[in-house]
Design a protein around this motif. Structure first.
Motif, PDB file in Angstrom:
ATOM      1  N   MET A 116     -49.765 -10.221  -1.768  1.00 21.06           N
ATOM      2  CA  MET A 116     -49.370  -9.677  -3.058  1.00 21.06           C
ATOM      3  C   MET A 116     -49.896 -10.575  -4.171  1.00 21.06           C
ATOM      4  O   MET A 116     -49.789 -11.798  -4.087  1.00 21.06           O
ATOM      5  CB  MET A 116     -47.844  -9.577  -3.137  1.00 21.06           C
ATOM      6  CG  MET A 116     -47.337  -8.874  -4.380  1.00 21.06           C
ATOM      7  SD  MET A 116     -45.540  -8.750  -4.380  1.00 21.06           S
ATOM      8  CE  MET A 116     -45.353  -7.228  -5.259  1.00 21.06           C
ATOM      9  N   THR A 117     -50.459  -9.972  -5.199  1.00 25.05           N
ATOM     10  CA  THR A 117     -51.015 -10.737  -6.316  1.00 25.05           C
ATOM     11  C   THR A 117     -49.970 -10.911  -7.409  1.00 25.05           C
ATOM     12  O   THR A 117     -49.317  -9.950  -7.825  1.00 25.05           O
ATOM     13  CB  THR A 117     -52.244 -10.019  -6.901  1.00 25.05           C
ATOM     14  OG1 THR A 117     -53.235  -9.894  -5.874  1.00 25.05           O
ATOM     15  CG2 THR A 117     -52.821 -10.808  -8.063  1.00 25.05           C
ATOM     16  N   GLY A 169     -53.010 -21.948  -3.623  1.00 24.72           N
ATOM     17  CA  GLY A 169     -52.667 -21.055  -2.530  1.00 24.72           C
ATOM     18  C   GLY A 169     -51.820 -19.853  -2.908  1.00 24.72           C
ATOM     19  O   GLY A 169     -51.371 -19.106  -2.038  1.00 24.72           O
ATOM     20  N   VAL A 170     -51.593 -19.654  -4.217  1.00 20.75           N
ATOM     21  CA  VAL A 170     -50.815 -18.502  -4.686  1.00 20.75           C
ATOM     22  C   VAL A 170     -51.785 -17.509  -5.315  1.00 20.75           C
ATOM     23  O   VAL A 170     -52.402 -17.800  -6.341  1.00 20.75           O
ATOM     24  CB  VAL A 170     -49.756 -18.920  -5.729  1.00 20.75           C
ATOM     25  CG1 VAL A 170     -48.998 -17.694  -6.235  1.00 20.75           C
ATOM     26  CG2 VAL A 170     -48.802 -19.943  -5.148  1.00 20.75           C
ATOM     27  N   THR A 171     -51.938 -16.348  -4.724  1.00 17.75           N
ATOM     28  CA  THR A 171     -52.846 -15.350  -5.274  1.00 17.75           C
ATOM     29  C   THR A 171     -52.297 -14.833  -6.597  1.00 17.75           C
ATOM     30  O   THR A 171     -51.197 -14.273  -6.646  1.00 17.75           O
ATOM     31  CB  THR A 171     -53.024 -14.174  -4.299  1.00 17.75           C
ATOM     32  OG1 THR A 171     -53.470 -14.683  -3.036  1.00 17.75           O
ATOM     33  CG2 THR A 171     -54.046 -13.180  -4.830  1.00 17.75           C
ATOM     34  N   VAL A 209     -43.425 -11.958 -11.317  1.00 17.59           N
ATOM     35  CA  VAL A 209     -44.361 -12.270 -12.390  1.00 17.59           C
ATOM     36  C   VAL A 209     -44.239 -13.737 -12.782  1.00 17.59           C
ATOM     37  O   VAL A 209     -43.223 -14.386 -12.509  1.00 17.59           O
ATOM     38  CB  VAL A 209     -44.124 -11.390 -13.638  1.00 17.59           C
ATOM     39  CG1 VAL A 209     -44.323  -9.921 -13.319  1.00 17.59           C
ATOM     40  CG2 VAL A 209     -42.721 -11.631 -14.219  1.00 17.59           C
ATOM     41  N   ALA A 210     -45.262 -14.234 -13.463  1.00 19.01           N
ATOM     42  CA  ALA A 210     -45.254 -15.580 -14.035  1.00 19.01           C
ATOM     43  C   ALA A 210     -45.511 -15.463 -15.537  1.00 19.01           C
ATOM     44  O   ALA A 210     -46.395 -14.713 -15.958  1.00 19.01           O
ATOM     45  CB  ALA A 210     -46.320 -16.449 -13.377  1.00 19.01           C
ATOM     46  N   LEU A 211     -44.754 -16.189 -16.332  1.00 19.58           N
ATOM     47  CA  LEU A 211     -44.885 -16.156 -17.780  1.00 19.58           C
ATOM     48  C   LEU A 211     -45.487 -17.455 -18.287  1.00 19.58           C
ATOM     49  O   LEU A 211     -45.161 -18.544 -17.797  1.00 19.58           O
ATOM     50  CB  LEU A 211     -43.514 -15.971 -18.450  1.00 19.58           C
ATOM     51  CG  LEU A 211     -42.608 -14.832 -17.964  1.00 19.58           C
ATOM     52  CD1 LEU A 211     -41.332 -14.798 -18.802  1.00 19.58           C
ATOM     53  CD2 LEU A 211     -43.334 -13.511 -18.000  1.00 19.58           C
ATOM     54  N   VAL A 212     -46.355 -17.329 -19.282  1.00 16.04           N
ATOM     55  CA  VAL A 212     -46.875 -18.507 -19.974  1.00 16.04           C
ATOM     56  C   VAL A 212     -46.703 -18.309 -21.479  1.00 16.04           C
ATOM     57  O   VAL A 212     -46.733 -17.191 -21.976  1.00 16.04           O
ATOM     58  CB  VAL A 212     -48.367 -18.764 -19.651  1.00 16.04           C
ATOM     59  CG1 VAL A 212     -48.551 -19.183 -18.199  1.00 16.04           C
ATOM     60  CG2 VAL A 212     -49.224 -17.540 -19.966  1.00 16.04           C
TER      61      VAL A 212
END
Length: 308
Positions: A1-2, A30-32, A69-72
């Motif tokens: 999963m991306t 290593g995290v897509t 999700v990742a937030l920046v």
């Protein structure tokens, strides 16, 4: 999963480049991951990506509920993708105050009181002993120069300055000042951009006193451009206020070189707020806010203090 990685809506250079760089860093760990954007690029950001030879991230409009999700460069739902509360935020890298973010599960958080998310990302590369590619360094450097106004903003720290010099060496930027001026020139070249888009170049909504206020900022080397289109921009502010049911909308024209702020004020009610918050008078729908050039450090805190 991306893992989708994205910055705030109405993205600036830090929001876009941090998403790209953090996605690259995660992939190398290593995290897509894949970078996205939540809005159109401004001219400065387009210049930066073109100079670095990097493609524009895809536009992200919605995600299925429960998506990780990742937030920046942000952590408030009002500045993020629609339906953020239904998503699973697993990572946040940011240099703003903690907003309304909540989570049922533990997550990775990296907040630091520096001038730019790019500075934090540079530190993460160092901490993981990962080499920084030239294009990555250019993106992070560009974000730092943009967010700190070439180290002029009061948000600037010694860490930002040190990281900027370090990244410039990797990126092959021998004259940081000259490069910053190229960036600012690109940002200021707005041509016949519609007034509603000018308002939203760098625009965020904040809760003050239990009500919502929109604060737009135009950082430019040519403030005369905005002043010459004041009537159009005021009309765009009026329409935005009505359309989004906001209590107020303000638009600050920040002269990057002279370090001054002239803020557009809609009406007498808005003028009373500006007088109360900053002690500044309004003439012909413009209030001189002096050297208050940082929304994060000088504008928003003043509103928060006034409204309690």
């Amino acid at each position: 999963m991306t893992l989708p990685v994205f910055g705030h809506t109405n993205p600036d250079t830090d929001a876009i480049t941090s998403a790209i760089v953090y996605a690259s860093l995660l992939s190398r760990l290593g995290v897509t991951a894949k970078a996205y954007r939540l809005g159109d690029l401004n001219n400065e950001t387009s210049f930066v990506l073109k100079t670095a030879g990097v493609e524009v991230p895809d536009l992200l409009e919605a995600l299925p509920e429960g998506t990780e999700v990742a937030l920046v460069d942000h952590n408030e739902s009002g500045q993020s993708i629609s339906g953020l509360s239904g998503l699973k935020v697993t990572r946040v890298v940011d240099h703003h105050k903690l907003g309304d973010l909540s989570s049922k599960d533990p997550l990775y958080l990296r907040f630091e009181p520096v001038g730019c998310t790019g500075t934090i990302l540079g530190k993460l590369y160092r901490e993981h002993n990962l080499p920084i590619e030239g294009w990555e360094a250019r993106l992070m450097l560009s974000a730092i120069l943009s967010d700190t106004l070439h180290f002029r903003s009061p948000t600037t720290t010694d860490t930002d300055r040190e990281m900027g010099v370090y990244l410039a060496q990797i990126a092959g930027v021998t004259d940081i000042k000259a490069y910053a001026l190229e960036m600012f020139a690109a940002k200021s070249d707005l041509g016949d951009t519609p007034a509603d888009k000018l308002l939203k170049l760098d625009y965020k909504v904040f809760p003050f006193g239990g009500k919502q206020y929109g604060l737009g900022v135009m950082e430019t080397t040519n403030p005369g451009y905005a002043l010459g289109r004041k009537a159009e921009i005021l009309e765009a502010m009026k329409q935005e206020k009505a359309a989004k049911n906001l209590e107020g909308v303000f638009f600050s024209v920040v002269d990057i070189l002279e370090e001054t702020n002239q803020t557009f004020v809609l009406d007498d009610a808005h003028a009373e707020v500006i007088k109360g918050v900053f002690g500044a008078d309004t003439q012909d729908n413009v209030a001189d806010l002096g050297n208050r050039i940082s929304r994060k450090k000088q504008i928003v805190p003043a509103f928060e203090k006034y409204f309690g």
